[in-house]
Scaffold this motif. Structure first.
Motif, PDB file in Angstrom:
ATOM      1  N   PHE A 133     -17.563  53.221  24.481  1.00 50.43           N
ATOM      2  CA  PHE A 133     -17.991  54.084  25.684  1.00 50.43           C
ATOM      3  C   PHE A 133     -17.377  55.341  25.944  1.00 50.43           C
ATOM      4  N   GLY A 177     -23.500  49.641  37.495  1.00 52.33           N
ATOM      5  CA  GLY A 177     -23.313  49.017  36.281  1.00 52.33           C
ATOM      6  C   GLY A 177     -24.826  48.349  35.835  1.00 52.33           C
ATOM      7  N   MET A 224     -23.857  45.989  28.906  1.00 52.38           N
ATOM      8  CA  MET A 224     -24.318  46.958  27.924  1.00 52.38           C
ATOM      9  C   MET A 224     -24.175  46.481  26.530  1.00 52.38           C
ATOM     10  N   ARG A 225     -23.286  46.062  26.152  1.00 50.95           N
ATOM     11  CA  ARG A 225     -22.938  45.501  24.790  1.00 50.95           C
ATOM     12  C   ARG A 225     -24.045  44.412  24.428  1.00 50.95           C
ATOM     13  N   GLU A 228      -9.188  55.458  29.278  1.00 50.84           N
ATOM     14  CA  GLU A 228     -10.536  54.961  28.933  1.00 50.84           C
ATOM     15  C   GLU A 228     -11.438  55.364  30.100  1.00 50.84           C
ATOM     16  N   THR A 248     -26.887  49.705  32.509  1.00 49.50           N
ATOM     17  CA  THR A 248     -27.343  48.917  31.493  1.00 49.50           C
ATOM     18  C   THR A 248     -28.807  49.258  31.146  1.00 49.50           C
ATOM     19  N   VAL A 268     -15.664  52.550  33.101  1.00 45.83           N
ATOM     20  CA  VAL A 268     -16.780  51.713  33.174  1.00 45.83           C
ATOM     21  C   VAL A 268     -16.416  50.384  32.844  1.00 45.83           C
ATOM     22  N   ASN A 269     -16.302  49.568  34.306  1.00 44.29           N
ATOM     23  CA  ASN A 269     -15.544  48.396  34.335  1.00 44.29           C
ATOM     24  C   ASN A 269     -16.143  47.056  33.474  1.00 44.29           C
ATOM     25  N   PRO A 270     -15.299  46.087  33.143  1.00 46.76           N
ATOM     26  CA  PRO A 270     -15.465  45.394  32.108  1.00 46.76           C
ATOM     27  C   PRO A 270     -16.866  44.671  32.182  1.00 46.76           C
ATOM     28  N   ARG A 303     -19.605  46.850  31.084  1.00 46.58           N
ATOM     29  CA  ARG A 303     -19.420  47.191  29.681  1.00 46.58           C
ATOM     30  C   ARG A 303     -19.894  45.897  28.924  1.00 46.58           C
ATOM     31  N   GLN A 304     -20.004  44.856  29.311  1.00 48.46           N
ATOM     32  CA  GLN A 304     -20.237  43.765  28.419  1.00 48.46           C
ATOM     33  C   GLN A 304     -21.755  43.539  28.626  1.00 48.46           C
ATOM     34  N   LEU A 358      -8.539  48.543  32.942  1.00 45.98           N
ATOM     35  CA  LEU A 358      -9.085  49.356  31.849  1.00 45.98           C
ATOM     36  C   LEU A 358      -7.680  50.015  31.599  1.00 45.98           C
TER      37      LEU A 358
END
Length: 372
Positions: A106, A24, A137-138, A126, A28, A129-131, A134-135, A122
């Motif tokens: 994603f 992750g 990267m956002r 989907e 990122t 890509v775990n939560p 994801r956060q 997820l």
């Protein structure tokens, strides 16, 4: 942290093992570099990211590709001294801009799996890509967008070279994650586990806490469970033991070096293994026994049809959700059984024990009363 203090950081320092970075964190970094290049025409190398606990590692880029309307960056995963099957894997992220209001979307590229069964954090269909990644990267896409006066609207296609082949050495196929690896990590940091070194660090953690006069310790499976017990009990850092998968190491050492109270806190699935009598909770050495969970559900009043669904559930989390939907307190039943197993390992040592089960977000999904 002061010399001689306890807690997770002191344990890691004591092992002498080098930490690494999760897939992750690598994704990122790659996403941040790619979006920066897409907006500016230049790849930052190295690229620095901020992890959930504030660390700011820098990553060298192994891949830089800037094309018409898209950019790709790649980072090689360094797992430190952890024997991780993804060590050395090349994590790539390709970024395309999307229309305003689209947000971050994603996609699974080659080597990243797709969820095909319920029971994971997820939805089915989907990309895996775990939560937390994801956060991460956002948040980094938003920072890059703000720096360049652009919108945080982008499609991120995450890929891992040879990921489908590597995934055959993981639990992904059995969990219904098909086509490759999961992009994982709750802190961005891979904590290396040499069994002997980590168990030694647990013992040192108990010694430090006792020397500081702590009478209530907590054995935690990771950083999320640490945050839970701090919120529940206000325990100081040197009362926290990062037991990882080594529940037995904590219990056996506390049996010989007792404290008034021990809280065991961890994910529902891991603690269901303790409830079933396993003292090593690592996925390679023990598995969630859905038949055992079905038996607990029956004891809690589940009808036979529900118990059969629990026995056939894809994951421990899926079994928990089935029972919660029917009003069966499977989380509490697992916590009580885990507490009783812990007490049996303590063999009458003067230690009161309680158990807290959490989900991946840190929500309490089961707990036991204090037993001795």
């Amino acid at each position: 942290m002061a010399e001689g203090s306890g807690g997770r950081s002191a344990q890691l320092k004591h092992t002498g093992l080098r930490p690494g970075w999760t897939t992750g964190a690598c994704a990122t970094a790659a996403a941040t570099a790619a979006y920066t290049a897409l907006l500016s025409g230049e790849f930052p190398d190295p690229v620095t990211v901020t992890l959930p606990k504030g660390q700011t590692p820098s990553f060298a880029l192994a891949v830089e590709e800037l094309g018409e309307g898209r950019a790709t960056a790649g980072v090689v995963k360094d797992a430190g001294d952890d024997p991780d099957v993804t060590h050395g894997a090349l994590v790539r992220v390709t970024v395309r801009r999307l229309p305003p209001g689209s947000g971050v979307v994603f996609k699974a590229g080659p080597g990243v799996g797709t969820v095909t069964r319920p029971g994971l954090p997820l939805d089915v269909g989907e990309p895996a890509v775990n939560p937390v990644p994801r956060q991460m990267m956002r948040e980094h896409i938003a920072r890059v967008a703000e720096r360049h006066g652009a919108g945080a609207d982008a499609e991120l296609t995450v890929a891992v070279d040879h990921g489908e082949e590597i995934a055959r050495s993981t639990w992904n196929p059995r969990l219904g994650i098909l086509g490759g690896l999961s992009i994982l990590g709750t802190t961005g940091v891979v904590v290396p586990y040499s069994c002997s070194a980590w168990i030694d660090s647990i013992r040192r953690g108990v010694d430090v806490a006792r020397a500081a006069g702590r009478t209530h310790l907590a054995g935690c499976t990771g950083s999320t469970s640490e945050r839970t017990v701090v919120a529940e009990y206000g325990l100081p850092e040197d009362a926290l033991l990062d037991m990882g998968d080594f529940a037995g190491a904590v219990l056996k050492y506390v049996r010989r070096h007792p404290v008034d109270r021990l809280t065991v806190c961890g994910g529902f699935a891991k603690l269901s293994k303790l409830a079933a009598g396993h003292l090593d909770l690592h996925s390679a050495r023990s598995q969630v026994d859905k038949g055992f969970l079905a038996g607990l559900a029956r004891r809690g009043g589940a009808a036979e049809a529900l118990a059969a669904e629990v026995a056939g559930a894809n994951t421990g989390l899926a079994a928990l959700q089935l029972c919660r939907g029917a009003g069966i307190p499977l989380g509490d039943l697992v916590a009580v059984a885990a507490r009783d197993q812990a007490l049996s390992v303590l063999r009458g040592a003067p230690v009161a024990v309680d158990v807290i089960c959490i989900d991946r977000a840190g929500n309490v999904v089961g707990r036991s009363a204090v037993g001795a």
